[in-house]
Design a protein around this motif. Sequence first.
Motif, PDB file in Angstrom:
ATOM      1  N   VAL A 206      14.436 -10.079 -55.630  1.00  0.00           N
ATOM      2  CA  VAL A 206      14.438  -9.652 -57.044  1.00  0.00           C
ATOM      3  C   VAL A 206      14.519  -8.133 -57.173  1.00  0.00           C
ATOM      4  O   VAL A 206      15.102  -7.617 -58.140  1.00  0.00           O
ATOM      5  N   ALA A 207      13.957  -7.395 -56.213  1.00  0.00           N
ATOM      6  CA  ALA A 207      13.914  -5.937 -56.332  1.00  0.00           C
ATOM      7  C   ALA A 207      15.278  -5.306 -56.092  1.00  0.00           C
ATOM      8  O   ALA A 207      15.695  -4.394 -56.832  1.00  0.00           O
ATOM      9  N   VAL A 208      15.990  -5.762 -55.073  1.00  0.00           N
ATOM     10  CA  VAL A 208      17.276  -5.144 -54.739  1.00  0.00           C
ATOM     11  C   VAL A 208      18.301  -5.299 -55.874  1.00  0.00           C
ATOM     12  O   VAL A 208      18.938  -4.309 -56.270  1.00  0.00           O
ATOM     13  N   PRO A 209      18.500  -6.497 -56.452  1.00  0.00           N
ATOM     14  CA  PRO A 209      19.436  -6.587 -57.593  1.00  0.00           C
ATOM     15  C   PRO A 209      19.036  -5.694 -58.766  1.00  0.00           C
ATOM     16  O   PRO A 209      19.905  -5.088 -59.413  1.00  0.00           O
ATOM     17  N   PHE A 210      17.726  -5.610 -59.041  1.00  0.00           N
ATOM     18  CA  PHE A 210      17.291  -4.765 -60.156  1.00  0.00           C
ATOM     19  C   PHE A 210      17.591  -3.299 -59.881  1.00  0.00           C
ATOM     20  O   PHE A 210      18.085  -2.578 -60.760  1.00  0.00           O
TER      21      PHE A 210
END
Length: 333
Positions: A206-210
């Motif tokens: 979730v962190a990398v796409p955001f």
Amino acid sequence: MHLHDFWFLLIAFLWTGYFFLEGFDFGIGVLTKLLARDRTERRVLINTIGPVWDGNEVWLITAAGATFAAFPDWYAALFSGFYLPLLAILVCLILRGVAFEYRHKRPEDRWQRNWEHAIFWCSLLPAFLWGAIFANLVHGVPIGRDGNYAGGLSDLLTPYALLGGAVTLVLFTFHGAVFAALKTDGDIRTRARRYAARLGPATVMVAVPFLLWTQGDSGNARSLVAVVIAVVALAAALVMNQRGREGWAFGLSGVAIAAAVGMLFLALFPDVMPSSLDPAWSLTAANAASSPYPLKIMTWVGVIMMPLIMAYQAWTYWVFRKRIGTRHIPAAH
């Protein structure tokens, strides 16, 4: 460097410190339901943050106070536009503090169970809402020509903001799991490390796409460096956790949080609150700042007091550095 730029950096530092420290507080609160198997283990988790959680919240008070004094227009637009989510966070922080203090005052099962529910939900909700708020802050919200918020609650519930909320919730829970492994012993320590290992990949997913979405939408060369640091630190935290190097894992998860928050502020600057209606109506570090004289006085106060506060808080963490386990909890509790 202009004083308003200095205060933008200082406020970014204060928010970074708050999320680094309060992040594992929120994570521990969530883990009281996910990791702890019984009331004794919940007590262990709560006790890991018992001496420090209220000191960690000082960073929030200082960040809000500094924003009010240094950037009154930013403060006014932020706290009016985000009134409902900020009110929800405030209520949760109050209830969570009361729950920490009142949970053990009576032995009845229902009494303690209700306060434990309050700790869980009043940790989970702020962890999500802070991410949604800062995602909206960077992405832009309806700011009118007069510098006031011109939207409604529905304008804050965008897919990007919801993803930002999911990032902080999962990232803080991972941070809390690593902290629990660092501060506990016995079986709960082993399970905390395993839980962090399982939660780590979800955090990356979730962190990398955001971060990439933010970089593509609002980023620059400086924020790209922060993105790389955040991703590398998060991956390194997973490796250190697998190797049982809990101190390194916690430090690296904290670096990942700090780099992610820093990335948001780097992408935001020189704006402090971009307008989605017209870029010309955006609040910037220059047009939202106080006059030079109060900024000068605040700078002297900040330069003197900040090192003292940080030294005192570091000393507090040193004093309460030892691990805690179920063997330290009296049977009556």
